[in-house]
Design an enzyme around this catalytic site. Sequence first.
Site, PDB file in Angstrom:
ATOM      1  N   THR A 232      -9.646 -13.723 -18.044  1.00 54.40           N
ATOM      2  CA  THR A 232      -8.435 -13.041 -18.514  1.00 54.40           C
ATOM      3  C   THR A 232      -8.937 -11.725 -19.095  1.00 54.40           C
ATOM      4  O   THR A 232     -10.073 -11.661 -19.586  1.00 54.40           O
ATOM      5  CB  THR A 232      -7.688 -13.834 -19.613  1.00 54.40           C
ATOM      6  N   HIS A 233      -8.155 -10.682 -19.005  1.00 56.03           N
ATOM      7  CA  HIS A 233      -8.580  -9.343 -19.429  1.00 56.03           C
ATOM      8  C   HIS A 233      -9.901  -8.935 -18.787  1.00 56.03           C
ATOM      9  O   HIS A 233     -10.673  -8.180 -19.356  1.00 56.03           O
ATOM     10  CB  HIS A 233      -8.733  -9.258 -20.957  1.00 56.03           C
TER      11      HIS A 233
ATOM     12  N   GLU B 183     -11.585  -2.267   0.687  1.00 56.37           N
ATOM     13  CA  GLU B 183     -11.051  -1.048   0.068  1.00 56.37           C
ATOM     14  C   GLU B 183      -9.862  -0.510   0.855  1.00 56.37           C
ATOM     15  O   GLU B 183      -8.893  -0.009   0.276  1.00 56.37           O
ATOM     16  CB  GLU B 183     -12.153   0.014  -0.040  1.00 56.37           C
TER      17      GLU B 183
ATOM     18  N   LYS C 198      13.286   3.901  10.942  1.00 59.08           N
ATOM     19  CA  LYS C 198      12.353   3.288  11.908  1.00 59.08           C
ATOM     20  C   LYS C 198      10.880   3.530  11.605  1.00 59.08           C
ATOM     21  O   LYS C 198      10.074   2.607  11.666  1.00 59.08           O
ATOM     22  CB  LYS C 198      12.676   3.799  13.304  1.00 59.08           C
TER      23      LYS C 198
ATOM     24  N   GLN D 287      18.580   7.096  10.826  1.00 61.72           N
ATOM     25  CA  GLN D 287      17.530   7.218  11.835  1.00 61.72           C
ATOM     26  C   GLN D 287      16.145   7.210  11.171  1.00 61.72           C
ATOM     27  O   GLN D 287      15.145   6.915  11.808  1.00 61.72           O
ATOM     28  CB  GLN D 287      17.738   8.515  12.627  1.00 61.72           C
TER      29      GLN D 287
ATOM     30  N   TYR E 261      27.944   4.521   9.421  1.00 65.29           N
ATOM     31  CA  TYR E 261      26.690   5.091   9.913  1.00 65.29           C
ATOM     32  C   TYR E 261      26.564   6.560   9.536  1.00 65.29           C
ATOM     33  O   TYR E 261      27.558   7.299   9.520  1.00 65.29           O
ATOM     34  CB  TYR E 261      26.617   4.948  11.445  1.00 65.29           C
TER      35      TYR E 261
ATOM     36  N   SER F  36     -24.183   2.972   4.011  1.00 68.69           N
ATOM     37  CA  SER F  36     -23.988   4.353   3.575  1.00 68.69           C
ATOM     38  C   SER F  36     -24.881   5.249   4.432  1.00 68.69           C
ATOM     39  O   SER F  36     -25.988   4.862   4.806  1.00 68.69           O
ATOM     40  CB  SER F  36     -24.359   4.481   2.106  1.00 68.69           C
TER      41      SER F  36
HETATM   42  N1  ARG Z   1      18.905   7.555  17.254  1.00 71.43           N
HETATM   43  C1  ARG Z   1      19.960   7.081  16.451  1.00 71.43           C
HETATM   44  C2  ARG Z   1      19.389   6.292  15.264  1.00 71.43           C
HETATM   45  O1  ARG Z   1      18.283   5.908  15.333  1.00 71.43           O
HETATM   46  C3  ARG Z   1      20.865   6.202  17.244  1.00 71.43           C
HETATM   47  C4  ARG Z   1      22.258   6.129  16.728  1.00 71.43           C
HETATM   48  C5  ARG Z   1      22.947   7.396  16.926  1.00 71.43           C
HETATM   49  N2  ARG Z   1      24.323   7.304  16.555  1.00 71.43           N
HETATM   50  C6  ARG Z   1      25.065   8.388  16.346  1.00 71.43           C
HETATM   51  N3  ARG Z   1      26.282   8.192  15.965  1.00 71.43           N
HETATM   52  N4  ARG Z   1      24.587   9.600  16.465  1.00 71.43           N
HETATM   53  O2  ARG Z   1      20.017   6.074  14.269  1.00 71.43           O
END
Ligand code: ARG
Length: 466
Positions: free
Chosen positions: A161-162, A296, A331, A328, A323, A283
């Site tokens: 601990t610590h 690391e 992703k 976008q 939306y 190294s």
């Molecule tokens: N490339 C867009 C995205 O990844 C697809 C959806 C586009 N939709 C729109 N209403 N422009 O979000």
Amino acid sequence: MSDKKTSNQMWGGRFASGPAAIMEAINASISFDRKLYAQDIRGSIAHSEMLAQTGIVSAADQEKIAHGLNTILKEIEAGTFEFSTRLEDIHMNIEARLADLIGPAAGRLHTARSRNDQVAVDLRLWVKDECFRVAEALKGLIEALLARADEHAATVMPGFTHMQAAQPVTFGHHCMAYVEMFARDLSRVRDAIERMDESPLGAAALAGTSFPIDRHATAKALGFREPTRNSLDSVSDRDFALEFLAVAAICATHLSRLAEEIIIWSTPQFGFIRLSDSFSTGSSIMPQKKNPDAAELVRGKTGRVTGHLVGLLTVMKGMPLTYGKDMQEDKESVFDAAETLDLMLAAMTGMVSDMTVNAAAMKKAAGSGHATATDLADWLVRTLGLPFREAHHVTGRAVALAEEKKVGLEKLSLEDLQAINPGITADIFSVLAVQNSVKSRTSFGGTAPSEVRRQIRSWKRRIAKA
Ligand code: ARG
């Protein structure tokens, strides 16, 4: 001043053809969302089959569509497909190619659908697959830890601990602490899969559609438990991505803690373990060094994974329904976190399986720092009936004496100890040895080898079924 005609001099910069080029560059996602090609094609085939089943498109057109999509799949996998930034994203790249291949029938695929539900279903399919990969990798890591714990259920090491040696524990017990952590990650990823197992396809742009679609059919065809219930939520929800990133960030944090311990244990000062050559590097200038680079990097990459969680939370926090193109940005975080976590899990599993444990160094360190002081106090309580606070005080005096004589607690003579408390007998030495101290901690979840072995058996059974 340049006399470029098409590009604005103040903000056109490197964009040769003016606003259109800038718009294309900021708008396009094909450079990264091409990763979704298989999910996009799967989703489109399921959608087209449903359109045919419900009589919205003819069976003949559907056949052409499915055939064309399968051709595109092969082209992408063979590396012959030409992705175009002008076509913005994976959805439009595939649809444009479909039109080249099959002509006007291609235009029927997008009936009762929008890119909004399309991208939502593609990314869900991708994240769900990744969650299954993470679950498998976690099982592999847990099994590797269980194997090492089994080997070392009775190997004594200092518990800290610590970062100060506190009480002796076993290396097996320490490994099992990580089994608990990674098993929680496994259960979290399974929970996340449960919740994301709903298909948003058919929510269309945001409000549903007037076509007589069958969302239950597409959900089933794509392996989802059921369709989502609210079309607005369906196209604006990215909780599945956030949950994956949260699971990934917590898991990365666990990996980073273990990596940190591996780094410390493998220093010459500790010498508790040796990493195999495959997971360390030399190294270029100091020949004596063996650096724990893999550990690391596991520790370092954690920052990236956590960063992606914070990044996407920040994107989503200002999104009004439904939306927005902001989404976008979901992703790259997800893809990079996934790739990073997969690599971290693989590297950690390799390190755990291959490292050599130096039981003698662990035992030596376990005996230093008067690690059995608590055992002495407990003995005084148990055998002489002292209140714990008084026993703590008596033990403190014994520790001070040992320090003064520059010896370990167990090396004090009976006379020394009796001078502090005359009731002490030779029996006390049985608890001052680290092995006995460890053996005595048989409480549920404690470090006694018998208890550690019981936990190992129970986890082995659970993981085999998980
Ligand atoms: N490339 C867009 C995205 O990844 C697809 C959806 C586009 N939709 C729109 N209403 N422009 O979000």
